[in-house]
Design an enzyme around this catalytic site. Structure first.
Site, PDB file in Angstrom:
ATOM      1  N   ASN A  43      30.972  57.610  39.829  1.00  0.00           N
ATOM      2  CA  ASN A  43      32.206  58.342  39.590  1.00  0.00           C
ATOM      3  C   ASN A  43      32.312  58.666  38.094  1.00  0.00           C
ATOM      4  OD1 ASN A  43      34.854  59.405  40.095  1.00  0.00           O
ATOM      5  ND2 ASN A  43      34.995  58.004  41.832  1.00  0.00           N
ATOM      6  N   GLY A  89      35.732  50.148  39.626  1.00  0.00           N
ATOM      7  CA  GLY A  89      36.107  50.830  38.397  1.00  0.00           C
ATOM      8  C   GLY A  89      36.344  49.886  37.230  1.00  0.00           C
ATOM      9  N   ARG A 105      33.279  34.665  46.824  1.00  0.00           N
ATOM     10  CA  ARG A 105      32.926  34.298  48.201  1.00  0.00           C
ATOM     11  C   ARG A 105      31.674  35.029  48.640  1.00  0.00           C
ATOM     12  NH1 ARG A 105      34.157  38.045  52.192  1.00  0.00           N
ATOM     13  NH2 ARG A 105      35.593  39.728  51.660  1.00  0.00           N
ATOM     14  N   HIS A 163      24.159  42.712  19.600  1.00  0.00           N
ATOM     15  CA  HIS A 163      24.152  42.588  18.148  1.00  0.00           C
ATOM     16  C   HIS A 163      24.145  41.111  17.755  1.00  0.00           C
ATOM     17  CE1 HIS A 163      24.921  46.882  17.729  1.00  0.00           C
ATOM     18  NE2 HIS A 163      25.708  46.740  18.777  1.00  0.00           N
TER      19      HIS A 163
END
Length: 195
Positions: free
Chosen positions: A84, A141, A182, A114
């Site tokens: 997406n 997301g 789970r 870093h």
């Protein structure tokens, strides 16, 4: 003597300001810019941009613009890949993504790391560790996947997670830091069993 690119690809400390690496990033930025600014009607051209950019692509994949990466040549995606909006892959090391992987919006895969101590970090060195995502993985997301992480097959990573360590196969994991909540079971299949 190893080039900075060789050092980067082997996980050793390297300077990202090396001329060859800067040129490689600029080339990737040109292709990414073209991809991100194409008309929605230019699906074939967008697909060709990604094929030109990435190291390995399948016949079927879809990346929703905008997309960002450092080099492109360190990224391999498997069959039926979907991403997406706003995928970011900092591919200073290899990023391998399996078949049937779905990424929600604003997913970020960071191979670059870093130094912890400021005296080394201020000398502008970094190193990179590979990321591997197995087959049939769904990443929600706003997930961040950190350097050196492997995610096993058939796993779901919940939205907003920060994945700092490996996640095994066949589990639901979520959180900051991301932890296994789970196992995935047959009961999960029954809910959406389509005949």
């Amino acid at each position: 003597m190893q080039s900075e690119k060789d050092k980067m690809l082997s996980g050793k400390p390297y300077s990202p300001y090396d001329k060859q690496l800067a040129e490689d990033r600029f080339k990737a930025k040109e292709i990414v810019f073209k991809f991100n600014t194409r008309s929605p009607l230019e699906e074939k051209e967008k697909k060709q941009d990604i094929i030109q950019l990435l190291n390995k692509t399948p016949k079927r994949f879809y990346i929703e613009p905008p997309f960002r990466c450092d080099y492109g040549y360190n990224i391999e995606i498997g069959a039926n890949f979907f991403s997406n909006y706003n995928l970011v892959i900092l591919d200073c090391a290899k990023v391998t993504i399996g078949d049937n992987v779905m990424l929600g919006p604003n997913v970020a895969l960071y191979t670059a790391a870093h130094p912890i101590h400021h005296s080394i970090r201020n000398r502008l060195y970094e190193h990179a560790l590979p990321i591997t995502i197995g087959n049939n993985v769904w990443i929600g997301g706003n997930v961040v996947i950190n350097p050196g992480v492997t995610i096993g097959d058939n796993t779901v990573i919940g939205s907003g997670s920060v994945v700092t360590k490996d996640i095994t196969s066949n589990v639901v994991a979520v959180g900051n830091p991301c932890v296994v909540k789970r196992q995935i079971t047959q009961e999960d299949k029954v809910y959406f069993d389509i005949k």
